[in-house]
Design an enzyme around this catalytic site. Structure first.
Site, PDB file in Angstrom:
ATOM      1  CG  ASP A 121      -1.951  -1.035   1.223  1.00 20.48           C
ATOM      2  OD1 ASP A 121      -2.347  -1.419   0.117  1.00 20.48           O
ATOM      3  OD2 ASP A 121      -2.379  -1.492   2.297  1.00 20.48           O
ATOM      4  CG  ASP A 136      -4.822  -0.148   5.325  1.00 18.14           C
ATOM      5  OD1 ASP A 136      -5.603  -0.563   4.446  1.00 18.14           O
ATOM      6  OD2 ASP A 136      -4.338   0.995   5.305  1.00 18.14           O
ATOM      7  CG  ASP A 144      -6.677  -4.246   1.862  1.00 21.01           C
ATOM      8  OD1 ASP A 144      -6.943  -4.156   0.649  1.00 21.01           O
ATOM      9  OD2 ASP A 144      -6.290  -3.290   2.542  1.00 21.01           O
TER      10      ASP A 144
END
Length: 1026
Positions: A446, A748, A752
């Site tokens: 990310d 997070d 996901d």
């Protein structure tokens, strides 16, 4: 009674006197319940009439009343104590809850203000914990040391050895008397017990280590309101009466009741096994259960039961978490152990047969030189004693040959690595991830918080084509304030008027709220009081927007506010605000705003837009067949403004990316941000070069719309994927794995979870990560820092490398011991190493050797090599070269001592055997240094940083001196002179130059057994042709 409910007046006294048979805690419940039944209507009126501002943080929402003895009797099914409340919530008994007075009545009973929560007073919290219990559950007792000792004694070979030891003890004492006859059998007993205890203590310590890490992983932070202040506390500190704030991805920490919120969807699969999400609301289902997870919406919950009073607590108290998880590497090592064990069994069987034949043919002699077996002249006791001795030697060869220390070494190195990784901000949830991370070829990461600092700040704000500071239209300011204050999951707490506000929420929410308070003068509490929220659409990674429908209390007008990714909100708008008023959004205006967004994004800014629309009563629409929810208008909106949030890159991230690239690991950035923002950040972090190539940057929708063949073709080239959804991340992981990559993924959010589970290694974020993401991951990155991901990569390779070091060390001992004993047994009819001596060697190899080699820290050289493939053999050609050179040297030296030692040193047989034993052990000690580096020639590099290795070497040498010089009867040794000790040391030290020189010998890249298999196939083909 602390702060319990103390009735006053005669009625209260009579009620208390009537309840002498019930507990003090139940008396409080009885009085409170009677008060609620009698005065519920009055309390409701008072609550409606009193202004909210008059209720301070010290307000206690209960009333002390005189209760007449003529109060209605308490129904047996409504026993108003903790058990009744726990049962009501657990069984979702809505009728009982309504008859009692709902969540407001329960709040009164547990002395909680539904807006401000409980007080922050320690005395009040202690009282609640004392009366209602703590939020912990009783675990089954962990395995003690005796369990591991008993488990170690279950080993078949050790049981056979103990039987042999018992027989040897009996025959020895009968033949030589108790004073002298116990040595051989007793020594084996002591040696076996020593091996078992050391192994058990090691396993016991690892069990405690895993349990400790388990407790740390379970200690999650929960958002609560206490004394009117939003704050985070440990899940273990939750008490009955707490008001808990719930948002997407949160784990529900205790049983409770819904207070307020919107679109709250709960996943109760961990409790019920049902995968369908349950909607929680104030009317039909206000019940929330511990262990469930929030999958959509947000809300607030009143805690009614904690710990063992919840169904989750009861269930978890009966589950004993087994830390004996077998990792893939342990499974491979068990297979290797079995293969080596079969060779050891064959050698031991041959030794047994040869020794028995030699014994019964009269070719063996005792210590005095007399023939041991003389046919019928030899007594039965003497025959049995000799057979037991021969069997014990054969069994001991099996003990030494089977490298049971290999799985132990994995456990040790994993436990050590887990502990060290914790201090490096990485918490391992699954042991196998430690190993797999060393093989990772791709890391999908990310952006926000991982590559950046996650310190959001609004640096630019525009209304239309003008900066906010230039716009003075009060109506626009008012709408923007409403859009920020009402469409958020964050909060602004003002301790006292004029103080610095305390802002909570996600980094993005906190940045926008802070900007609105400082720059727009937003009064969040006032705005919320002036409006009623009708419907909420929560933000998630798929929609990249959130919306709210509100009714203004002053004029009853209905408004819809949207907030989200700038280009997505822009597409929903047909007009925009300017300082002069509202303008229609034509193509030219849309193009200018789009260029404005792209310019901000190119400056690494995250662009968030706000839009608004007023809706008439006649335009209201509902969703679903039941029409339970209002539908928010998504077209014809007016663009209020755009803000740009700056989140600087972490200063150390560029170096970490370079390290990963040098290690042969590709870095792919997957972000929900605008493509221009993504490219700017990726270039700043070193993921993209100065010259960008075609196909390196794609948007999620583009990747999603590729055919499977196109995705497989392009996936290796992609470095950045912008405006991606969790589905895009999952698709990328699947494609990479299908191409043979070992994939690590960071995540997070709740959405996901599929990608984290699909990946070979799931890395969740410890700060911004939701509990759903953490539970789906293998490793939690505690500081949300990409630098920690690089550290985890080096630890993964270190684990694998340490195991290889130990394999090389142990197999060297195995090969040498087996060959020496086998040749000596066949040629001389006796083995130079006794059962006790072999057990001592086994202890050095398995436990002490594992401790020494499995606790090496990562070195920079580990990241200078490409990743280890999935199918690459554990024993590489380099390891074969190293271990065979050492084993051949040891075999040559020890066989020379076996057959020529007496004449070389001019000593007796007993001294010769002691020299062989001493030289053999010292060779292992010095070879342990060689095993520290598989390829590097300097094996002493970094030695000063591993005090444990030096300590173990020192302990081994001290124990060896004791075995030779002081435990002569136990170890079957004799004292050696200093010259003989020096000779043993010189022979052992030669292993260092040998280890240095063989590393100049090049080895082929192709595994040796693969080459042999090819040669055999070629030979078969040639034979068929001929």
């Amino acid at each position: 009674m602390g702060k319990g409910f103390v009735p006053h007046g005669d009625g209260g006294a009579i009620l208390l006197s009537m309840s002498t048979t019930i507990t003090l805690a139940r008396k409080r419940w009885h009085v409170a319940r009677a008060a609620i039944y009698s005065f519920r209507a009055l309390l409701s009126i008072i609550r409606d009439k009193l202004p909210t501002s008059t209720i301070g943080t010290s307000y206690q929402p209960y009333t002390l009343l005189e209760v007449e003895p003529t109060s209605p009797p308490i129904a047996p099914s409504m026993s108003s104590d903790q058990a009744w409340l726990s049962q009501t919530v657990r069984e979702r008994d809505l009728d009982s809850l309504r008859r009692f007075g709902g969540v407001h009545a329960i709040a009164t009973v547990v002395k909680t203000h539904l807006q401000h929560g409980i007080s922050e007073d320690d005395h009040d919290i202690s009282w609640r914990r004392e009366n209602f219990g703590s939020n912990t559950y009783v675990r089954p007792p962990s395995k003690g040391l005796l369990y591991f000792i008993w488990n170690a004694f279950k080993d078949t070979t050790l049981i056979i050895l103990l039987i042999c030891a018992a027989l040897a003890l009996g025959f020895g004492m009968k033949e030589h008397g108790p004073k002298e006859g116990w040595y051989e059998g007793g020594s084996i007993f002591v040696a076996v017990f020593l091996v078992v205890v050391v192994s058990a203590i090691s396993n016991f310590k690892q069990e405690r280590q895993f349990n400790k890490l388990s407790k740390i992983s379970n200690n999650i932070l929960i958002n609560v309101v206490r004394g009117g202040r939003p704050q985070q506390i440990s899940i273990f500190d939750i008490v009955v009466g707490d008001v808990v704030i719930l948002k997407i991805g949160d784990q529900i920490a205790a049983d409770g009741l819904f207070i307020d919120g919107h679109s709250l969807q709960i996943d109760e699969s961990s409790m019920t096994g049902e995968s369908d999400h349950v909607e929680v609301n104030a009317t039909s289902n206000p019940f929330l259960h511990s262990g469930s997870k929030v999958v959509d919406g947000y809300g607030r919950m009143l805690v009614t039961s904690v710990g063992m009073n919840t169904s989750w607590g009861e269930m978890m108290s009966s589950i004993n978490r087994d830390s004996a998880e077998e990792t893939p590497l342990q499974a491979r090592l068990n297979g290797l152990t079995t293969s080596i064990g079969k060779v050891g069994l064959l050698v031991a069987f041959l030794v047994l047969v040869v020794l028995l034949i030699r014994y019964f043919t009269g070719n063996t002699h005792d210590q005095r030189g007399n023939v041991e077996y003389k046919g019928s002249k030899t007594g039965v006791d003497s025959i049995l004693s000799s057979i037991v001795r021969i069997v014990s030697v054969a069994v001991t060869i099996v003990v030494v040959a089977i490298p049971e220390g290999l799985p132990l070494a994995v456990t040790l190195t994993l436990a050590y690595s887990m502990k060290r990784m914790m201090s490096d901000h990485a918490m391992v949830r699954k042991l196998s991830a430690c190993e797999t991370m060393g093989s990772a070829t791709v890391v999908c990461t990310d952006k926000t918080g991982t590559l950046t600092l996650n310190q959001m700040q609004v640096t630019k704000a525009w209304i239309g084509e003008e900066e906010v500071s230039q716009v003075a239209a009060p109506e626009v300011y008012k709408l923007l304030q409403h859009g920020v204050a009402l469409n958020t999951t964050g909060s602004v707490y003002m301790p006292v008027p004029g103080a610095v506000p305390e802002i909570s929420g996600s980094p993005t929410e906190k940045a926008i709220l802070s900007w609105a308070v400082k720059e727009l003068g937003m009064d969040m509490e006032g705005i919320r009081k002036s409006c009623k929220i009708l419907e909420v659409e929560s933000f998630n990674s798929d929609k990249k927007r959130s919306g709210v429908m509100i009714r203004n209390n002053c004029d009853s007008t209905i408004h819809v506010h949207w907030k989200g990714a700038a280009e997505i909100i822009l597409a929903m708008c047909s007009s925009y605000c300017t300082s002069a008023g509202t303008k229609a959004l034509d193509e030219d205006g849309r193009r200018k705003i789009r260029l404005l967004i792209e310019g901000m994004a190119a400056s690494s800014l995250r662009c968030i837009a706000f839009a608004h629309r007023e809706v008439s009563e006649g335009e209201l629409e509902y969703t679903g067949e039941e029409k339970a929810h209002l539908k928010l208008k998504e077209e014809g909106l007016t663009l209020l403004g755009i803000v740009g949030l700056k989140d600087p890159c972490r200063p150390e991230v560029k170096n970490a990316v370079e390290i990963c690239k040098r290690a042969g690991v590709q870095i792919k950035m997957i972000t929900g941000d605008n493509i221009f923002t993504a490219k700017a950040i990726a270039a700043e972090c070193g993921i993209l070069g100065f010259k960008q190539h075609e196909g390196e940057v794609v948007e999620g929708v583009e990747f999603r719309n590729y055919t499977h063949e196109q995705r497989m073709e392009k996936v290796d080239k992609i470095c950045v994927m912008a405006r991606s959804s969790p589905l895009d991340k999952l698709l990328m992981v699947q494609c990479l794995r299908q191409k043979g990559h070992v994939v690590a993924v960071t995540g997070d959010g709740t959405n996901d979870a599929p990608a984290l589970k699909e990946a070979d290694i799931g890395l969740s974020m410890g700060i911004q990560g939701t509990e759903v993401a953490k539970e789906s991951s293998d490793i939690v990155i505690l500081d949300d820092n990409f630098n920690t991901v690089a550290t985890v990569l080096s630890w993964g390779r270190c684990v694998y490398n340490n195991i290889q070091k130990f394999i090389q060390f142990q197999l060297t001992v195995n090969v040498a011991a087996l060959v020496i004993n086998f040749i000596a047994a066949i040629s001389a009819g006796e083995v130079p190493l006794t059962a006790v001596q072999l057990l001592w060697v086994n202890l050095i190899m398995d436990t002490l050797g594992a401790l020494a080699l499995a606790t090496e820290r990562p070195t920079t050289e580990l990241l200078d090599k490409p990743p280890v493939g999935r199918t690459e053999p554990l024993i590489t050609n380099i390891m074969w070269r190293n271990l065979l050179s050492q084993a051949l040297y040891q075999i040559a030296v020890l066989l020379t001592l076996q057959f020529k030692g007496k004449s070389i040193f001019n000593v007796t047989t007993e001294v010769k055997d002691t020299l062989i034993f001493n030289t053999f052990v010292l060779c292992q000690v010095f070879n342990e240094f060689n095993s520290r580096r598989l390829e590097r020639k300097n094996v002493f590099e970094g030695l000063h940083r591993n005090p444990l290795f030096i300590s173990i070497i020192g302990i081994t040498i001290i124990l060896q001196v004791m075995m030779v010089e002081f435990l002569k009867k136990f170890a079957n040794t004799v004292r050696l002179s200093w010259q003989q000790w020096l000779a043993c040391i010189v022979i052992a030290v030669i292993s260092w130059p040998i280890g240095f020189l063989v590393k100049f010998i090049p080895v082929p890249q192709e595994p040796i057994f693969t080459s042999i298999a090819k040669l055999l196939r070629t030979a078969r083909k040639n034979r068929k042709i001929s």
